[in-house]
Design a protein around this motif. Structure first.
Motif, short mmCIF file in Angstrom:
data_model
loop_
_atom_site.label_atom_id
_atom_site.label_comp_id
_atom_site.label_asym_id
_atom_site.label_seq_id
_atom_site.Cartn_x
_atom_site.Cartn_y
_atom_site.Cartn_z
N VAL A 416 82.63 37.02 18.40
CA VAL A 416 81.36 36.67 17.77
C VAL A 416 81.68 35.91 16.50
O VAL A 416 82.39 36.41 15.62
CB VAL A 416 80.53 37.93 17.44
CG1 VAL A 416 79.21 37.53 16.80
CG2 VAL A 416 80.28 38.74 18.68
N LYS A 417 81.21 34.70 16.43
CA LYS A 417 81.51 33.86 15.26
C LYS A 417 80.20 33.45 14.60
O LYS A 417 79.19 33.23 15.28
CB LYS A 417 82.27 32.62 15.68
CG LYS A 417 83.64 32.94 16.22
CD LYS A 417 84.58 31.76 16.09
CE LYS A 417 85.99 32.18 16.38
NZ LYS A 417 86.44 31.88 17.73
N LEU A 418 80.29 33.36 13.28
CA LEU A 418 79.11 32.94 12.52
C LEU A 418 78.96 31.43 12.65
O LEU A 418 79.89 30.67 12.37
CB LEU A 418 79.29 33.33 11.05
CG LEU A 418 78.20 32.85 10.12
CD1 LEU A 418 76.87 33.48 10.47
CD2 LEU A 418 78.55 33.16 8.67
N GLU A 419 77.81 31.00 13.09
CA GLU A 419 77.57 29.56 13.27
C GLU A 419 76.81 29.03 12.07
O GLU A 419 77.18 28.02 11.50
CB GLU A 419 76.73 29.39 14.54
CG GLU A 419 76.74 28.02 15.13
CD GLU A 419 78.00 27.71 15.92
OE1 GLU A 419 78.14 26.57 16.27
OE2 GLU A 419 78.86 28.60 16.17
N LYS A 420 75.74 29.76 11.67
CA LYS A 420 74.91 29.28 10.57
C LYS A 420 74.23 30.49 9.92
O LYS A 420 73.74 31.36 10.62
CB LYS A 420 73.83 28.34 11.14
CG LYS A 420 73.32 27.34 10.13
CD LYS A 420 72.62 26.18 10.79
CE LYS A 420 71.31 26.53 11.39
NZ LYS A 420 70.67 25.58 12.21
N LEU A 421 74.25 30.50 8.59
CA LEU A 421 73.59 31.61 7.89
C LEU A 421 72.64 31.04 6.86
O LEU A 421 73.04 30.25 6.00
CB LEU A 421 74.63 32.50 7.22
CG LEU A 421 74.12 33.68 6.43
CD1 LEU A 421 73.41 34.68 7.32
CD2 LEU A 421 75.24 34.38 5.68
N SER A 425 67.83 33.77 8.26
CA SER A 425 68.25 33.82 9.67
C SER A 425 69.76 33.65 9.82
O SER A 425 70.43 33.17 8.90
CB SER A 425 67.54 32.72 10.47
OG SER A 425 68.09 31.48 10.11
N VAL A 426 70.23 34.06 10.98
CA VAL A 426 71.65 33.89 11.25
C VAL A 426 71.78 33.40 12.69
O VAL A 426 71.05 33.83 13.58
CB VAL A 426 72.44 35.20 11.00
CG1 VAL A 426 71.95 36.32 11.87
CG2 VAL A 426 73.92 35.01 11.24
N GLN A 427 72.69 32.43 12.87
CA GLN A 427 72.96 31.96 14.23
C GLN A 427 74.40 32.33 14.57
O GLN A 427 75.32 32.02 13.80
CB GLN A 427 72.78 30.44 14.32
CG GLN A 427 72.87 29.95 15.74
CD GLN A 427 72.69 28.45 15.84
OE1 GLN A 427 73.51 27.70 15.35
NE2 GLN A 427 71.60 28.03 16.45
#
Ligand code: ADP
Length: 923
Positions: A416-421, A425-427
């Motif tokens: 699970v990697k953070l794409e956008k924060l 919201s978080v993607q």
């Protein structure tokens, strides 16, 4: 005074008309003005410059042959007519043909013989106007032929509504000629109602100046319905003023009929699809109800049966039941997807918890195939989000089970990697990668379609319905992403997708003063525990989180370490302490540390152990927490890595609030020790199905609760009324005879209006949709349990709603490895999949078990029931952690004997024999 010839000649030269005079006998020009001389290219050189010295007949040659013949004939008659007009086509040298509209006049006054008379010709150059006229004529002809040949009717009316034109088609349709049409109005030609409508449409066009378009319905003379599509537009004058209406219309009866048929077919298809969905929902409901009995009863039976083979059989029943249920759920999901009815829940959830749950569920399956299952969640994003944990788990479970199914060796990774924060919201990018068989390139697309599998051969090794990926792909879309796959045959596959989550409001809990997510890596933690096993587990969990840790076994040692590290400039960020220590309690440690200046701000996470120490009420714990100056958080048993991580995040983000408890009157959960907060609950069970009644009663009584059964909604309401608010929880089946669960809930809520108490009501239903849940909540119920009811879910929900837990401390039964003395799945879950740690733990357990057994034997020998209860309880706890069910079960029976003060050797001896066998098997 007569005007001189010269003046006249000069005047004639000024005009643009062509003037020439010819002699009547030979048509030779004797006089020509400038305009004519230029066109005829004749040089005049007479006295007055216009009289020709030599008459010239050359102009005649430049005339169109036909015109010349007519001219000659006309001239021959001029003595009788005196004059005539003829348009002459004249060829000039510039390759141009001029149209000269000419008037020839005989000069009557001229004396002399007839053939000596003169004729005057005056011509106007009409070339341009004639050309324009011709073009106009041509375009009119084109328009006319267009209007007449189009397969549509055309008409024009003036502002008063009188017809000015109608094409042949229009006239034919009316059965009249154009002449008969002109001057008529709609009222003269059509039935009154139609005429009125046409007139009103015309008036609208005239008033608005806008085009009108619509479908008009008629009845043909043979009584058939016909439809025309009509377009009406205003006719404007040169000033742009509307002076009439022109319109076209054409027959669209076939199109309208086709559309109607299409609409009807679509409605039929939709209702068929609805019927199919309803059928599937009903069938699944019908199957779920007996499944409730099958799964629930076999789970109950599992706890009672001690014979290995019988247990195996019962386990098979339970597992088959679970598989059947999964299939039903898949089919139901699929039918919902087909009818576009699938919706995501929006509830606060933890991404890490959801992933952890999903992966843990499958760990054992991977282990059995000797395939490593690794789950890595990137840090740096808040864990609390709004989303649908069940659906997220469903996607992960499907992808990971596929990966396990198609992988024989190597590893499966869930990343699970953070794409956008953003602030709200978080993607995340979630991928499942395996080192399995891979998927051929030509199958990469089809596998996402329903019922499609890469290997369709009859000899294929792996089962399945081909629905999983289709469902997952749809669910991923609801999460705002797209399920994609990359794969190389023989090397493995990677399924990945992006998912969007709104951040939960209580995310603030895990944020620092600037709102940034708390990073717990590299934090320094002191573990304080007198239990070697516990210390090892904690060490492992903290190391996994990249935290630095140190250990201490008791209060005194811990204080020394806390002070020493602070003096050395490397203070502990957090102390994780077990509540009961060999030389005191964690509370005492926290209180003492808070009084030492250099370390007063040390934060504590206290781990409750129910089996030791005295039970305290939640109020007492809350009181203790508030009295202590230092920041602390307690975590109820049983522990797991996620609970510890969340607890640490809460303490480190310096928030004491956060509670998941929905009942404001109860103390916050974070200071609630589940094991200590137990009491017998009075539960009203409204359920008409006998098997379900028995199951629910068994589950609840096993938990130590008292159950009153109502066979229908009306009885439930009556019991509730009589009880005068004595029930702690109501379990309400939704479908019941006499009065259903919704109506019963409504009545109970009305009764409650008279008091200020609100009893938690849990809906029990076989319907699994979001709408069903919403309906239950809207009816006034607090929670929703989908059948088949599982002990764990029921227990969790009751705990959540009442803040109370069950009296029993027996572990929930999970699936076991058939025939094995140890439930490896449970054991692996306990150690987070770490084999060496597990080996270590088993070693420690085997070392300690003989002394525990000795304690039990001693208690039996001395008839010490209390001691028997306590020592059996310890053995039960230690063995259940490792999934040694048989040992745990026997220990539980011994504990009960102690509780019931029946420690006689004739009762205990067979059990002690069994215990010895069970331990021998584990070792
Ligand atoms: P099922 O597994 O029930 O047949 P799915 O929709 O989950 O249905 O998968 C469809 C097909 O996609 C599988 O039958 C298999 O051929 C292929 N597939 C899915 N995941 C993998 C994987 N990780 N490795 C290889 N093939 C896979």
């Amino acid at each position: 005074m007569p005007v001189s010839k010269t003046i006249l000649s000069q005047l004639l030269d000024q005009i643009s008309d062509l003037v020439w005079i010819i002699s009547a006998d030979d048509m030779e020009i004797v006089y020509i003005n400038d305009a004519a001389a230029k066109v005829f290219e004749i040089a005049a050189c007479g006295e007055s410059n216009n009289e020709l010295s030599k008459p010239d007949a050359s102009w005649l040659k430049q005339l169109e042959e036909n015109d010349r013949a007519i001219l000659e004939s006309n001239l021959a008659h001029i003595y009788s007519t005196g004059s005539f007009e003829q348009t002459l086509s004249f060829h000039c040298s510039a390759q141009r043909v001029l149209s000269l509209r000419t008037v020839f006049t005989l000069d009557e006054d001229c004396d002399g013989p007839q053939d000596c008379k003169l004729i005057t010709a005056i011509a106007e150059d009409a070339t341009d106007s004639l050309q324009t006229q011709r073009r106009l004529g041509e375009s009119q002809a084109v328009y006319q032929s267009l209007v007449e040949s189009l397969p549509i009717s055309v008409f024009r009316k003036d502002a008063q509504g009188s017809f000015r034109f109608g094409n042949q088609r229009f006239c034919d349709a009316l059965g009249i000629t154009l002449e008969q049409l002109i001057g008529k109005t709609d009222h003269d030609l059509f039935p009154e109602s139609l005429a009125k409508k046409y007139v009103s449409d015309d008036l609208e066009v005239l008033a608005t100046g806008k085009t009108f378009q619509g479908i008009e319905e008629h009845m043909t003379p043979d009584g058939k319905q016909s439809y025309n599509e009509v377009l009406k537009a205003p006719v404007m004058d040169a000033d742009g003023k509307p002076i009439g209406v022109q319109g076209i219309f054409w027959d669209v009866t076939d199109r309208q009929n086709a559309q109607k048929a299409l609409r009807e077919a679509k409605e039929m298809a939709e209702s068929a699809s609805q019927a199919k969905s309803d059928f599937l929902a009903n069938v699944s409901h019908e199957i779920r109800t007996p499944m409730n009995g099958v799964i629930g009863m076999s789970n109950l039976l599992l706890e009672m049966v001690s014979d290995r083979q019988q247990r195996e059989y019962v386990q098979m029943i339970a597992q088959s039941g679970e598989s059947l249920l999964t299939l039903i759920n898949d089919i139901l999901d699929f039918s919902k997807i087909e009818s576009g009815k699938i919706e995501l829940e929006r509830i606060p959830m933890s991404v890490r918890e959801a992933l952890g749950d999903a992966v843990n569920l499958l760990k054992f399956r991977a282990q059995a195939k000797h395939v490593d299952l690794i789950c890595k969640v990137e840090s740096g994003f808040p864990d609390r989000v709004i989303g649908d944990p069940t659906r997220l788990k469903q996607i992960i479970i499907n992808l990971v089970s596929n990966a396990i199914k198609f992988t024989e060796e190597g590893e499966i990774r869930v990343d699970v990697k953070l794409e956008k924060l953003t602030s709200d919201s978080v993607q995340l990018n979630i991928s499942v990668t395996d080192t399995g068989v891979g998927i051929p390139p030509d199958k990469l697309d089809v596998i996402f379609r329903e019922f499609e599998q890469a290997d369709t051969s009859v000899t294929r090794e792996h089962g399945g319905t081909g629905l999983g990926l289709a469902i997952s792909a749809e669910l991923v879309e609801l999460f705002g992403g797209k399920l994609e796959v990359k794969s190389v045959v023989g090397e493995g596959s990677c399924f990945s997708f992006q998912a969007d989550f709104e951040l939960a409001e209580d995310t603030r809990r895990f944020a620092d003063a600037d709102g940034r997510a708390i990073d717990i890596t590299q934090k320094r933690v002191l573990i304080v525990s007198s239990n070697e096993l516990q210390t090892k587990r904690l060490e492992k969990w903290l190391t996994d989180l990249n935290m630095r840790n140190s250990q201490s076994t008791g209060v005194e040692l811990a204080i020394k370490k806390i002070k020493g590290y602070a003096v050395a400039g490397v203070p502990f960020d957090l102390v994780v302490a077990e509540s009961d220590l060999n030389d005191g309690s964690a509370e005492e440690l926290a209180k003492r540390v808070s009084k030492i200046d250099e370390v007063a701000s040390t934060k504590f996470l206290i781990l409750s152990q129910a089996s030791h120490g005295e039970a305290r009420t939640p109020e007492a714990l809350l009181d203790a927490a508030l009295k202590t100056d230092c920041q602390w958080q307690t975590i109820p048993a049983p522990l797991d890595a996620n609970k510890i991580r969340l607890g640490m995040l809460t303490v480190l983000s310096d928030a004491r609030v956060a509670t998941t408890n929905r009942r404001p009157s109860k103390p916050p959960t974070h200071i609630t020790n589940v094991e200590e907060d137990c009491r017998e609950l009075k539960i009203l069970l409204a359920e008409d199905n006998l098997i379900n009644q028995k199951l629910a009663i068994a589950l609840l009584e096993k938990e130590g609760h008292h159950v009153t059964v109502a066979a229908d909604g009306q009885q439930a309401v009556d019991f509730f009324k009589k009880s005068k608010g004595q029930f702690d929880v109501v379990l309400m089946d939704v479908q019941m005879p006499v009065m259903d669960g919704f109506a019963a809930t409504k009545t109970i809520r009305e009764i409650e209006q008279l008091s200020d108490k609100s009893t938690p009501i849990i809906a029990l239903t076989a319907h699994a949709g979001t709408q069903d849940r919403d309906r239950c909540l809207a009816a006034g119920m607090d929670e929703y349990l989908c059948k088949p009811i599982r002990a764990k879910d029921l227990r969790g929900m009751i705990e959540n709603l009442t803040g109370q837990s069950s009296r029993t401390s027996a572990p929930a039964v999970t699936q076991e490895t058939s025939g094995s003395a140890v439930d490896w799945q449970r054991a692996f879950e306990t150690v987070g999949g770490d084999q060496s740690l597990l080996k270590n733990l088993i070693g420690v357990f085997l070392k300690e078990q003989s002394s525990m057994r000795g304690e039990i034997e001693k208690a039996i020998a001395t008839d010490d029931n209390t001691h028997l209860r306590l020592s059996a309880h310890s053995l039960k706890g230690a063995s259940s952690h490792l999934g040694a069910h048989e040992i745990s079960r026997i220990a539980r029976e011994l504990e009960l004997i102690g509780e019931q003060k029946r420690a006689e050797s004739k009762i205990t001896s067979p059990l002690m024999e069994d215990l010895k066998d069970a331990i021998d098997e584990v070792s």
